[in-house]
Design a protein around this motif. Sequence first.
Motif, PDB file in Angstrom:
ATOM      1  N   VAL A  33     -88.597   7.148   1.896  1.00  0.00           N
ATOM      2  CA  VAL A  33     -87.581   7.978   3.218  1.00  0.00           C
ATOM      3  C   VAL A  33     -88.422   8.621   4.113  1.00  0.00           C
ATOM      4  CG1 VAL A  33     -86.886   8.613   0.275  1.00  0.00           C
ATOM      5  CG2 VAL A  33     -88.257  10.150   1.247  1.00  0.00           C
ATOM      6  N   PHE A  34     -89.568   8.186   4.413  1.00  0.00           N
ATOM      7  CA  PHE A  34     -90.815   8.660   5.666  1.00  0.00           C
ATOM      8  C   PHE A  34     -90.810   7.386   6.074  1.00  0.00           C
ATOM      9  CE2 PHE A  34     -91.361  12.030   2.263  1.00  0.00           C
ATOM     10  CZ  PHE A  34     -90.787  13.188   2.310  1.00  0.00           C
ATOM     11  N   HIS A  35     -90.917   6.590   5.463  1.00  0.00           N
ATOM     12  CA  HIS A  35     -92.094   5.001   6.328  1.00  0.00           C
ATOM     13  C   HIS A  35     -90.602   5.033   6.874  1.00  0.00           C
ATOM     14  CE1 HIS A  35     -95.744   5.706   5.036  1.00  0.00           C
ATOM     15  NE2 HIS A  35     -95.309   5.927   3.765  1.00  0.00           N
ATOM     16  N   ILE A  36     -89.801   4.175   5.990  1.00  0.00           N
ATOM     17  CA  ILE A  36     -88.306   2.902   6.549  1.00  0.00           C
ATOM     18  C   ILE A  36     -87.954   3.364   8.192  1.00  0.00           C
ATOM     19  CG2 ILE A  36     -86.299   1.881   5.997  1.00  0.00           C
ATOM     20  CD1 ILE A  36     -87.394   1.198   3.600  1.00  0.00           C
ATOM     21  N   PRO A  37     -87.400   4.471   8.266  1.00  0.00           N
ATOM     22  CA  PRO A  37     -86.450   5.935   8.735  1.00  0.00           C
ATOM     23  C   PRO A  37     -87.675   5.436  10.367  1.00  0.00           C
ATOM     24  CG  PRO A  37     -85.939   7.289   7.291  1.00  0.00           C
ATOM     25  CD  PRO A  37     -87.688   6.095   6.298  1.00  0.00           C
ATOM     26  N   GLN A  38     -88.731   5.872  10.288  1.00  0.00           N
ATOM     27  CA  GLN A  38     -89.652   6.328  11.238  1.00  0.00           C
ATOM     28  C   GLN A  38     -90.071   4.647  11.872  1.00  0.00           C
ATOM     29  OE1 GLN A  38     -91.446   8.789  12.407  1.00  0.00           O
ATOM     30  NE2 GLN A  38     -91.913   7.602  14.633  1.00  0.00           N
ATOM     31  N   LYS A  53     -93.367  14.996   8.618  1.00  0.00           N
ATOM     32  CA  LYS A  53     -93.686  14.539   7.249  1.00  0.00           C
ATOM     33  C   LYS A  53     -95.125  13.742   6.774  1.00  0.00           C
ATOM     34  CE  LYS A  53     -89.880  17.596   4.920  1.00  0.00           C
ATOM     35  NZ  LYS A  53     -91.057  18.409   4.335  1.00  0.00           N
ATOM     36  N   LEU A  54     -95.241  12.497   7.859  1.00  0.00           N
ATOM     37  CA  LEU A  54     -95.946  11.470   8.050  1.00  0.00           C
ATOM     38  C   LEU A  54     -97.498  11.982   7.857  1.00  0.00           C
ATOM     39  CD1 LEU A  54     -93.384   8.902   9.374  1.00  0.00           C
ATOM     40  CD2 LEU A  54     -94.294   8.885   6.678  1.00  0.00           C
TER      41      LEU A  54
END
Length: 451
Positions: A33-38, A53-54
Amino acid sequence: MTVISVFVLYASISYGVLHRVNAEVPSPYMDEVFHIPQAQHYCRGQFGVWDPKLTTPPGLYLISMVPASVLSMLGPNPCSPEFLRTTNWALSLLLFWTIHGLVRQLRPSQSTMAAATTLSLSLLPVSFFLHHMYYTDTASLLFVLLSHSLSLSHRHLAAGIAGFVSLWLRQTNVIWIVFIGASAALREIQQRANIVRPTDSLLSSIGQLCKWAARMDRDVVRVAQLLSPYLLVAACFVAFVHVNKGIVLGDKSNHEPVLHIPQILYFCSYVVGVSAPTVLPLASPKWLVRQLTVPKLVFSLVLGMAMAICIQRYTIEHPFLLSDNRHYPFYIWKNIFRRHWAFRYAFIPLYIYAMAALNRSLCKDTTALWRLGLALCTAAVLVPSPLLEFRYFTVPYFFVRLHISSSRSTTRAVLLEALWFSAINAATIWVFINRPFAWESEPGQLQRFMW
């Protein structure tokens, strides 16, 4: 059994897992949920957007942009969760061949043994599971092991470049790049001066090395030149820390460095546990009992007391470990270590055995100085981390497992290890896909068990 047939089998099964994961879990899950949107921001060219949050650099997102830029002409959404997971899976196929190259370099044995070892290592449960998600672990391991392989081939500039790329995936990889460089220097010294042999003690090796370095002749200069690509990577990391005012990007509050010494004990037990089919034939508990002379027994008692002090003073329960029941370490901690205070100390004999077994498994083909370096680098990576998470063990696990004595390993033991890994993978992936559950605080949203 050829490596090509093994690769086809491995890739086919792994792709089947990827297909099921994408079908059953189409939306980003857990850290995705953090990696894919980024990554999707990067696909749209929004390089100024960053999720605070990354905590790791954007290397994985930059890598994903390469195939995405090509496929953008063929479809409307080249950075969908399914596509991003597929790019990570493709990296795992490159990892398979990198592992195979390392096995052949370190163990110039029969092709059957090399294929079996490659398959087994590629199936390491935590690592294999994450190949089918969009996490940084696969790419991080790939470039660290690629740097190691290039270093063994005496292509040190290329090894340094691969090491630099690995820093864009995980900051702590700098420790492994320094270790790879130091290992390359040690091999060069062994070849030039015929010192620091596997049969030499640690003190003898250090003394020989100091005498050799004091000569300051052409050989010393040559080794210093060999180290330059690795030292340049380390210098880049130091510059990054200075500019960033710390190692961690983004959310620094939950990733403050600590002194978590029991991590070393957990790691040694983890390696012996997951690779029991290959470690136990080399160093069984019966072997350890036979080795117990009075001096060794006294040493073991002193070591056990030191472990007890470390457990009592430096055990850390990170809030993430205790608050998230989707991870297996939550249940290990809750049902074992938290059940009674004495349970933490009851495992001390196992920790002592695990350390002795790993040293025994490595001692024939590695020097005492190399093993010390590996132990120090493993401690430098794990001890500052407050969180017990098995995926942090993956890179040091590979350095240990790749260098376990090849002359005393058998194809049968390695295949048994591969079957053991396959059983664990089958169970954990089945549970992940078929046994979702819901939290009362988030009704209607499915949660899943994972490493």
